[in-house]
Enzyme design. Structure first.
Site, PDB file in Angstrom:
ATOM      1  N   TYR A  81      70.197   9.466 -32.579  1.00 20.98           N
ATOM      2  CA  TYR A  81      69.198   8.462 -32.923  1.00 20.98           C
ATOM      3  C   TYR A  81      69.846   7.147 -33.361  1.00 20.98           C
ATOM      4  O   TYR A  81      71.060   7.087 -33.611  1.00 20.98           O
ATOM      5  CB  TYR A  81      68.289   8.987 -34.030  1.00 20.98           C
ATOM      6  CG  TYR A  81      69.023   9.342 -35.318  1.00 20.98           C
ATOM      7  CD1 TYR A  81      69.469   8.352 -36.197  1.00 20.98           C
ATOM      8  CD2 TYR A  81      69.260  10.665 -35.665  1.00 20.98           C
ATOM      9  CE1 TYR A  81      70.131   8.658 -37.359  1.00 20.98           C
ATOM     10  CE2 TYR A  81      69.919  10.991 -36.838  1.00 20.98           C
ATOM     11  CZ  TYR A  81      70.354   9.983 -37.685  1.00 20.98           C
ATOM     12  OH  TYR A  81      71.013  10.298 -38.841  1.00 20.98           O
ATOM     13  N   SER A  98      75.298   9.347 -44.543  1.00 18.17           N
ATOM     14  CA  SER A  98      75.463  10.286 -43.439  1.00 18.17           C
ATOM     15  C   SER A  98      74.158  10.375 -42.658  1.00 18.17           C
ATOM     16  O   SER A  98      73.126   9.844 -43.071  1.00 18.17           O
ATOM     17  CB  SER A  98      75.842  11.675 -43.970  1.00 18.17           C
ATOM     18  OG  SER A  98      74.712  12.298 -44.570  1.00 18.17           O
ATOM     19  N   LYS A  99      74.197  11.059 -41.537  1.00 22.04           N
ATOM     20  CA  LYS A  99      73.013  11.189 -40.691  1.00 22.04           C
ATOM     21  C   LYS A  99      71.875  11.926 -41.392  1.00 22.04           C
ATOM     22  O   LYS A  99      70.722  11.790 -41.024  1.00 22.04           O
ATOM     23  CB  LYS A  99      73.377  11.910 -39.395  1.00 22.04           C
ATOM     24  CG  LYS A  99      74.325  11.126 -38.494  1.00 22.04           C
ATOM     25  CD  LYS A  99      74.612  11.888 -37.212  1.00 22.04           C
ATOM     26  CE  LYS A  99      75.515  11.082 -36.292  1.00 22.04           C
ATOM     27  NZ  LYS A  99      75.801  11.804 -35.026  1.00 22.04           N
ATOM     28  N   ARG A 100      72.213  12.713 -42.402  1.00 19.18           N
ATOM     29  CA  ARG A 100      71.206  13.529 -43.077  1.00 19.18           C
ATOM     30  C   ARG A 100      70.582  12.841 -44.268  1.00 19.18           C
ATOM     31  O   ARG A 100      69.632  13.351 -44.859  1.00 19.18           O
ATOM     32  CB  ARG A 100      71.831  14.863 -43.521  1.00 19.18           C
ATOM     33  CG  ARG A 100      72.261  15.743 -42.358  1.00 19.18           C
ATOM     34  CD  ARG A 100      72.951  17.006 -42.857  1.00 19.18           C
ATOM     35  NE  ARG A 100      74.183  16.677 -43.571  1.00 19.18           N
ATOM     36  CZ  ARG A 100      75.341  16.469 -42.986  1.00 19.18           C
ATOM     37  NH1 ARG A 100      75.445  16.528 -41.669  1.00 19.18           N
ATOM     38  NH2 ARG A 100      76.419  16.197 -43.694  1.00 19.18           N
ATOM     39  N   ASP A 101      71.098  11.681 -44.652  1.00 19.51           N
ATOM     40  CA  ASP A 101      70.598  11.003 -45.851  1.00 19.51           C
ATOM     41  C   ASP A 101      69.246  10.361 -45.597  1.00 19.51           C
ATOM     42  O   ASP A 101      68.920   9.954 -44.478  1.00 19.51           O
ATOM     43  CB  ASP A 101      71.597   9.939 -46.320  1.00 19.51           C
ATOM     44  CG  ASP A 101      72.853  10.551 -46.909  1.00 19.51           C
ATOM     45  OD1 ASP A 101      72.747  11.637 -47.505  1.00 19.51           O
ATOM     46  OD2 ASP A 101      73.923   9.955 -46.768  1.00 19.51           O
TER      47      ASP A 101
END
Length: 457
Positions: free
Chosen positions: A15, A226-229
């Protein structure tokens, strides 16, 4: 002056990240400030990781933010194609030129290496300042994880793998040359690559563009995002009903400042002020609360029709079926009543049942009404007067409530809380009179009858 051309060059492996969106925004703002052009190119040479879905997500995210590109996919200006996977012939031509000049050679493993210059390379960065790097010395050793120490290495870096695929450093420089890029604004994590790029520009006989490496975006605790934040994915802002102009405004403040303590700014003002002098040197800290606050400020400023359109766009994007059960004019009227209470579009879900779902009454609110010794009789009189209204509107509802208060010999305020609880099922919410008008007489009377029985037996 040469026309300013900036670029955003994402890799479609996932994304659109908030850091990438901020980089695209800064390049777009710089180009617009100077009356130049903003170029989009897709660095899709990693066939194993690139996906068409990711390409579409990048395009959709940029368009959602209002970042229109002047050249790129779907807008070829003669300098394309703008997908790196389609530019192999261009790279081979420049590689041949390097080889003929003695600046590239095939090593014993079959890879093509760039012969780094013997003299140090100077990078003049508009944010980080000037730095001089000796690529021979810097690349002459590397860390060996087995011996856990630095060992001798070949300072000439690989620009084409043995399998024929080109590496980032080389294609990045060739594309900037071919696409006439004059200014490169990118994240500070690319600063270490820039001496290699400058050396390649010089070896190819072209002046390098101006470089400006912007601060990184960190979490509030100082860690790298990070991508998960929370807030990392641009797609999440679209799904969660943020206004694009609010997110764009917030992203502009991550590494840039108007220097006058303003935060909410129209895009025209940001463009007018966007230059190197207003870019920050310190890393930016992402603050979702500030982003949400800006969103609420923008939402409060839109007119009713714009609010309805934005709300409907978000509702449609959720894919939920409950939005489909009511007539469009009634839904639009309800959204207009909700607007003063909405700071974030997903809050529509909280208010929706009070208009369109006959759910139960909030237990605490119901108990409070039941505990009022005069409430049952008062609300019965109110129900009677509301049933007599012939033209259901705010004015006629007001008249009926006035008449009920007159019959009871009390002020309306004595029964308005109970009426709200019975009519909407909640103790708080949107302005009651317009809510009653939108919900409709038949549904309001039905709710009063049922809930009077439920609360008072």
């Amino acid at each position: 002056m040469t026309q300013v051309r900036t670029r955003f060059a994402p890799s479609p492996t996932g994304y659109l990240h908030v850091g990438g969106a901020r980089t695209a925004l800064f390049n777009w703002l710089f180009a617009r400030h100077h009356g130049g052009e903003f170029v989009l190119r897709v660095e899709d040479t990693d066939a194993a990781r690139n996906t068409e879905e990711a390409v579409r997500a990048i395009f959709d995210g940029l368009r959602w933010l209002g970042l229109d590109w002047d050249a790129g996919p779907e807008k070829d200006d003669g300098r394309g194609p703008y997908f790196q996977s389609q530019r192999t012939g261009i790279y081979e031509r420049h590689l041949d030129a390097l080889t003929e000049a003695g600046r590239a050679y095939v090593d014993e493993g079959g890879a093509v290496r760039f012969r780094v210059p013997e003299q140090p390379v100077t990078v003049d960065d508009k944010i980080c300042g000037s730095r001089t790097i000796d690529l021979v010395e810097e690349g002459s050793t590397c860390y060996d994880p087995e011996s856990k120490q630095n060992v001798a290495a070949n300072p000439d870096f690989v620009i084409r793998r043995a399998d024929g695929s080109f590496l980032f450093h080389f294609v990045n420089v060739v594309d900037d040359i071919e696409m006439a890029i004059t200014h490169v604004i990118r994240g500070g994590d690319h600063l270490a690559n820039t001496p290699k790029h400058v050396a390649l520009f010089e070896a190819l006989g072209c002046p390098p563009p101006e470089f400006a490496h912007i601060p990184l975006i960190l979490n509030k605790n100082g860690s790298k995002m990070s991508k998960r934040d929370e807030g990392a994915s641009m797609d999440s802002y679209i799904r969660e009903g943020f206004l694009p102009e609010a997110v764009r405004n917030y992203l502009s403040l991550l590494g840039w400042s108007p220097k006058d303590d303003r935060e909410k700014m129209p895009i025209e003002d940001i463009i007018a002020l966007f230059d190197y002098d207003h870019l920050n040197h310190a890393n930016a800290k992402f603050d979702m609360e500030k982003c949400q606050w800006l969103n609420s400020e923008y939402l409060a400023d839109v007119d009713a029709e714009t609010f309805v359109k934005r709300a409907r766009d978000w509702m449609e994007g959720t894919g939920e079926s409950m939005w489909q059960d009511e007539a469009a004019p009634t839904v639009d009227a309800a959204l207009r009543v909700m607007q003063p209470k909405i700071k974030h579009l997903p809050e529509i879900k909280e208010h929706w049942p009070r208009f369109f779902a006959d759910d139960g009454v909030d237990a605490e609110a119901g108990a409070k009404v039941a505990g009022d010794p005069g409430a049952k009789d008062q609300l019965g009189v109110v129900r009677s007067h509301l049933a007599q209204v012939e033209d259901w509107s705010e004015d006629s509802i007001t008249g009926a409530l006035d008449a009920a208060a007159g019959e009871l010999g009390i002020k309306k305020g004595k029964f308005m809380f109970g009426l709200r609880v019975l009519a909407t099922g909640a103790a708080q919410g949107t302005d009651l009179l317009p809510t009653l008008a939108v919900v409709g007489q038949e549904r309001i009377l039905s709710r009063l009858d049922r809930r009077l029985a439920e609360i008072f037996g």
